[in-house]
Design a protein around this motif. Sequence first.
Motif, PDB file in Angstrom:
ATOM      1  N   GLN A   3       0.850  -1.186   0.000  1.00 46.43           N
ATOM      2  CA  GLN A   3       0.000   0.000   0.000  1.00 46.43           C
ATOM      3  C   GLN A   3       0.885   1.235   0.000  1.00 46.43           C
ATOM      4  N   LEU A   4       0.759   2.040  -1.030  1.00 46.50           N
ATOM      5  CA  LEU A   4       1.554   3.248  -1.120  1.00 46.50           C
ATOM      6  C   LEU A   4       0.657   4.450  -0.860  1.00 46.50           C
ATOM      7  N   PRO A   5       1.194   5.510  -0.322  1.00 44.83           N
ATOM      8  CA  PRO A   5       0.367   6.702  -0.098  1.00 44.83           C
ATOM      9  C   PRO A   5      -0.080   7.273  -1.438  1.00 44.83           C
ATOM     10  N   TYR A   6      -1.317   7.731  -1.491  1.00 45.93           N
ATOM     11  CA  TYR A   6      -1.869   8.239  -2.752  1.00 45.93           C
ATOM     12  C   TYR A   6      -1.460   9.669  -3.033  1.00 45.93           C
ATOM     13  N   GLN A   7      -0.876  10.358  -2.069  1.00 40.57           N
ATOM     14  CA  GLN A   7      -0.451  11.725  -2.295  1.00 40.57           C
ATOM     15  C   GLN A   7       0.528  11.802  -3.463  1.00 40.57           C
ATOM     16  N   SER A   8       1.401  10.831  -3.572  1.00 42.58           N
ATOM     17  CA  SER A   8       2.373  10.856  -4.660  1.00 42.58           C
ATOM     18  C   SER A   8       1.717  10.579  -6.009  1.00 42.58           C
ATOM     19  N   LEU A   9       0.553   9.978  -6.006  1.00 44.45           N
ATOM     20  CA  LEU A   9      -0.128   9.665  -7.260  1.00 44.45           C
ATOM     21  C   LEU A   9      -1.016  10.807  -7.741  1.00 44.45           C
ATOM     22  N   GLN A  10      -1.251  11.784  -6.914  1.00 40.23           N
ATOM     23  CA  GLN A  10      -2.165  12.861  -7.286  1.00 40.23           C
ATOM     24  C   GLN A  10      -1.583  13.773  -8.360  1.00 40.23           C
ATOM     25  N   VAL A  11      -0.317  13.672  -8.640  1.00 42.18           N
ATOM     26  CA  VAL A  11       0.299  14.500  -9.668  1.00 42.18           C
ATOM     27  C   VAL A  11       0.201  13.846 -11.042  1.00 42.18           C
ATOM     28  N   ALA A  12      -0.552  12.777 -11.146  1.00 44.35           N
ATOM     29  CA  ALA A  12      -0.669  12.057 -12.412  1.00 44.35           C
ATOM     30  C   ALA A  12      -1.232  12.961 -13.487  1.00 44.35           C
ATOM     31  N   ALA A  13      -0.653  12.853 -14.657  1.00 43.58           N
ATOM     32  CA  ALA A  13      -1.156  13.614 -15.791  1.00 43.58           C
ATOM     33  C   ALA A  13      -2.338  12.864 -16.381  1.00 43.58           C
ATOM     34  N   VAL A  14      -3.500  13.463 -16.330  1.00 42.19           N
ATOM     35  CA  VAL A  14      -4.713  12.846 -16.853  1.00 42.19           C
ATOM     36  C   VAL A  14      -5.069  13.544 -18.151  1.00 42.19           C
ATOM     37  N   PRO A  15      -5.086  12.808 -19.252  1.00 44.63           N
ATOM     38  CA  PRO A  15      -5.485  13.450 -20.502  1.00 44.63           C
ATOM     39  C   PRO A  15      -6.888  14.014 -20.348  1.00 44.63           C
ATOM     40  N   ARG A  54       0.937   0.590  -9.368  1.00 46.33           N
ATOM     41  CA  ARG A  54      -0.193   0.526 -10.303  1.00 46.33           C
ATOM     42  C   ARG A  54      -1.263  -0.425  -9.793  1.00 46.33           C
ATOM     43  N   LEU A  55      -0.849  -1.609  -9.356  1.00 49.02           N
ATOM     44  CA  LEU A  55      -1.814  -2.590  -8.860  1.00 49.02           C
ATOM     45  C   LEU A  55      -2.546  -2.071  -7.628  1.00 49.02           C
ATOM     46  N   SER A  56      -1.842  -1.429  -6.745  1.00 48.66           N
ATOM     47  CA  SER A  56      -2.452  -0.862  -5.545  1.00 48.66           C
ATOM     48  C   SER A  56      -3.444   0.244  -5.913  1.00 48.66           C
ATOM     49  N   ARG A  57      -3.038   1.123  -6.809  1.00 44.64           N
ATOM     50  CA  ARG A  57      -3.907   2.217  -7.247  1.00 44.64           C
ATOM     51  C   ARG A  57      -5.154   1.683  -7.942  1.00 44.64           C
ATOM     52  N   GLU A  58      -4.973   0.702  -8.821  1.00 47.97           N
ATOM     53  CA  GLU A  58      -6.124   0.130  -9.529  1.00 47.97           C
ATOM     54  C   GLU A  58      -7.102  -0.534  -8.566  1.00 47.97           C
TER      55      GLU A  58
END
Length: 117
Positions: A3-15, A54-58
Amino acid sequence: MLQLPYQSLQVAAVPPQRAPAREDQDGPWHAEAVCRRDEAGLFFAPSKEPTAARLSREEAAKRVCARCPVMVECREHALLQPEPYGVWGGLTAAERRVVLARRRRRDVEVKKSPSAA
């Protein structure tokens, strides 16, 4: 599962043309989508995302989808478009490709059945 913190994923570039439940898309189901209240980075992969992340986020995105009242409508939208990225209707892009392949095979079999009888 890692389980990784989602804060680091919030910068994802979303088309912008692929963001879930956008205001300008057709269909009343978008207004009821639970993902409208969640971070878009949860549903779309940042570039060069490690497999474990990726698996954790999905899985986290699928949990959001599981409680959504319009999950089926969202899934069908993603299958009909077809949406090539992100988690839509509780399915990843790879899972949607499998569903579409099964539907194509089924359609071919249905077309063959009447002529065989």
